[in-house]
Write a protein that holds these residues in place. Sequence first.
Motif, PDB file in Angstrom:
ATOM      1  N   LEU A   1     126.801  59.964  38.155  1.00 38.36           N
ATOM      2  CA  LEU A   1     126.760  58.745  39.261  1.00 38.36           C
ATOM      3  C   LEU A   1     126.195  59.431  40.404  1.00 38.36           C
ATOM      4  O   LEU A   1     126.403  59.143  41.389  1.00 38.36           O
ATOM      5  N   GLY A   2     125.163  60.143  40.241  1.00 36.18           N
ATOM      6  CA  GLY A   2     124.699  60.651  41.451  1.00 36.18           C
ATOM      7  C   GLY A   2     125.434  61.873  41.694  1.00 36.18           C
ATOM      8  O   GLY A   2     125.132  63.101  41.444  1.00 36.18           O
ATOM      9  N   ASP A   3     125.975  61.853  42.935  1.00 35.43           N
ATOM     10  CA  ASP A   3     127.164  62.985  43.365  1.00 35.43           C
ATOM     11  C   ASP A   3     128.269  63.020  42.590  1.00 35.43           C
ATOM     12  O   ASP A   3     128.736  63.906  42.909  1.00 35.43           O
ATOM     13  N   LEU A   4     128.673  62.082  41.676  1.00 35.95           N
ATOM     14  CA  LEU A   4     130.007  62.432  41.033  1.00 35.95           C
ATOM     15  C   LEU A   4     129.635  62.357  39.595  1.00 35.95           C
ATOM     16  O   LEU A   4     128.529  61.796  39.032  1.00 35.95           O
TER      17      LEU A   4
ATOM     18  N   LEU B   1     134.648  64.629  38.881  1.00 33.84           N
ATOM     19  CA  LEU B   1     133.996  65.885  39.059  1.00 33.84           C
ATOM     20  C   LEU B   1     133.050  65.531  40.484  1.00 33.84           C
ATOM     21  O   LEU B   1     132.234  64.652  40.441  1.00 33.84           O
ATOM     22  N   LEU B   2     133.623  66.145  41.470  1.00 38.63           N
ATOM     23  CA  LEU B   2     132.550  65.936  42.885  1.00 38.63           C
ATOM     24  C   LEU B   2     132.451  67.096  43.543  1.00 38.63           C
ATOM     25  O   LEU B   2     133.178  68.142  43.515  1.00 38.63           O
ATOM     26  N   PRO B   3     131.131  67.007  44.529  1.00 43.55           N
ATOM     27  CA  PRO B   3     131.004  68.248  45.291  1.00 43.55           C
ATOM     28  C   PRO B   3     131.821  68.495  46.276  1.00 43.55           C
ATOM     29  O   PRO B   3     132.575  67.723  47.014  1.00 43.55           O
ATOM     30  N   ARG B   4     132.352  69.726  46.662  1.00 45.48           N
ATOM     31  CA  ARG B   4     133.371  70.090  47.461  1.00 45.48           C
ATOM     32  C   ARG B   4     132.882  69.506  48.898  1.00 45.48           C
ATOM     33  O   ARG B   4     133.750  68.904  49.710  1.00 45.48           O
ATOM     34  N   ALA B   5     131.743  69.495  49.191  1.00 43.20           N
ATOM     35  CA  ALA B   5     131.196  69.005  50.520  1.00 43.20           C
ATOM     36  C   ALA B   5     131.255  67.729  50.762  1.00 43.20           C
ATOM     37  O   ALA B   5     131.717  67.090  52.053  1.00 43.20           O
ATOM     38  N   LEU B   6     131.754  66.794  49.851  1.00 46.98           N
ATOM     39  CA  LEU B   6     132.011  65.346  50.016  1.00 46.98           C
ATOM     40  C   LEU B   6     133.393  65.304  50.587  1.00 46.98           C
ATOM     41  O   LEU B   6     133.918  64.207  51.145  1.00 46.98           O
ATOM     42  N   VAL B   7     134.290  66.221  50.310  1.00 45.83           N
ATOM     43  CA  VAL B   7     135.736  66.144  50.924  1.00 45.83           C
ATOM     44  C   VAL B   7     136.202  67.253  51.739  1.00 45.83           C
ATOM     45  O   VAL B   7     137.377  67.180  52.533  1.00 45.83           O
ATOM     46  N   ALA B   8     135.346  68.231  51.789  1.00 50.15           N
ATOM     47  CA  ALA B   8     135.918  69.684  52.660  1.00 50.15           C
ATOM     48  C   ALA B   8     136.083  69.378  54.024  1.00 50.15           C
ATOM     49  O   ALA B   8     137.165  69.852  54.671  1.00 50.15           O
ATOM     50  N   GLU B   9     135.480  68.381  54.712  1.00 52.14           N
ATOM     51  CA  GLU B   9     135.569  68.329  56.072  1.00 52.14           C
ATOM     52  C   GLU B   9     136.998  67.353  56.403  1.00 52.14           C
ATOM     53  O   GLU B   9     137.501  67.675  57.429  1.00 52.14           O
ATOM     54  N   LYS B  10     137.323  66.576  55.507  1.00 50.12           N
ATOM     55  CA  LYS B  10     138.343  65.729  55.658  1.00 50.12           C
ATOM     56  C   LYS B  10     139.571  66.182  54.891  1.00 50.12           C
ATOM     57  O   LYS B  10     140.757  65.877  55.429  1.00 50.12           O
ATOM     58  N   VAL B  11     139.471  67.342  54.368  1.00 49.97           N
ATOM     59  CA  VAL B  11     140.847  68.037  53.559  1.00 49.97           C
ATOM     60  C   VAL B  11     140.613  69.504  53.999  1.00 49.97           C
ATOM     61  O   VAL B  11     140.136  70.394  53.176  1.00 49.97           O
TER      62      VAL B  11
ATOM     63  N   VAL C   1     129.178  53.999  46.155  1.00 52.53           N
ATOM     64  CA  VAL C   1     130.246  54.010  45.333  1.00 52.53           C
ATOM     65  C   VAL C   1     130.825  55.699  45.623  1.00 52.53           C
ATOM     66  O   VAL C   1     132.099  55.814  45.642  1.00 52.53           O
ATOM     67  N   SER C   2     129.881  56.436  45.497  1.00 46.47           N
ATOM     68  CA  SER C   2     130.402  57.955  45.443  1.00 46.47           C
ATOM     69  C   SER C   2     130.919  58.277  46.824  1.00 46.47           C
ATOM     70  O   SER C   2     132.074  58.847  46.871  1.00 46.47           O
ATOM     71  N   GLN C   3     130.530  57.678  47.785  1.00 47.69           N
ATOM     72  CA  GLN C   3     130.988  57.891  49.204  1.00 47.69           C
ATOM     73  C   GLN C   3     132.524  57.268  49.255  1.00 47.69           C
ATOM     74  O   GLN C   3     133.418  57.845  49.913  1.00 47.69           O
TER      75      GLN C   3
ATOM     76  N   LEU D   1     138.410  57.978  49.609  1.00 46.86           N
ATOM     77  CA  LEU D   1     139.560  57.639  48.888  1.00 46.86           C
ATOM     78  C   LEU D   1     140.365  58.865  48.591  1.00 46.86           C
ATOM     79  O   LEU D   1     141.678  58.965  48.792  1.00 46.86           O
ATOM     80  N   GLY D   2     139.718  59.653  47.762  1.00 52.18           N
ATOM     81  CA  GLY D   2     139.986  61.210  47.319  1.00 52.18           C
ATOM     82  C   GLY D   2     140.457  61.871  48.472  1.00 52.18           C
ATOM     83  O   GLY D   2     141.573  62.521  48.507  1.00 52.18           O
TER      84      GLY D   2
END
Length: 309
Positions: A25-28, A103-113, A157-159, A164-165
């Motif tokens: 799905l692009g990023d996911l 499966l998702l790139p670390r960059a999508l969640v790294a700043e928030k987690v 959708v990916s964002q 949420l993750g």
Amino acid sequence: MPIFQATLPSGRLLSGPIGMDNYHLGDLLVGEVRAPAQILERTPRMVAQQGLDHLLLQFYHSGTSRVEVAWGETDVAANACILFDLAQPVTVVAEPVHATNLLLPRALVAEKVPNIEALHGHAFDYASDRISRLFFNCVRELVDCVDVLEVHQLPHVSQAVAMLGSACLRGQAADRPSGDMQLSITIRQHIEKELASPHLNAETLAEHFGLSRATLYRQFVAEGGVQRFIRERRLLRAMKMLTQPGPAGRPRVSAVAYATGFSDEKTFSRAFKRRFGFLPRETEVGSSVWGRTTDAQPVLQSWLRELAA
């Protein structure tokens, strides 16, 4: 490209359904897996060669496994979610399992987690915690409706899934020792940020982190040394730039060479051909050494099929 080396436990035979349906799905990447009892390994060499900076979350519907990482072991069962940081080694000893994957790139969640790498090998109950259950239901519904999604909807959708993750993972405690593993992760993150610099080498790394050359080299023994690791990361980034161009189109080979820290185009082309078997100018846009697809169609993974062959 399989992200684990899979072998059968001694004395065990294949039985039951085998398969993995994934949707890009692009990023996911989302999907379902049904797998027999097996031993899955992600070795330090695989980590270095593949260069994946992604997180894999598996929501178990049925089955059990024991996960072994640097900090210790944990057991996973139905209604549990396990997080794998694909930049770290892991061994999974699994019974027959049915799971939903994300499966998702670390960059999508790294700043928030913060320190999300500390959650590697961490399992949590997604059925009892409301936020975790909401996250799981979102991923499961996404798998069910992926065939009706439009291309323009995929980034949104990916964002949404990533946000949420992040909310779910921020609530997971993971007190892990830092030590060599944390140092190794920190050095590799620094290398990723500095790949474009022609001055990135063992000497500058040792000076930056206040390490002796021997201590630095020990962090990269499995990869054949720090200099080899840096070159591998540069070449993988170059491949991505050539096969997945941005809005401005495909960059010139010389621009890719300088953007990945090579001193000149000739040196870059020679190293690229040694690594991939063809010249940079011979790469095709949309192709990939990682075996990804470019749309939201299902991709039946072959590595489990090969076990049954």
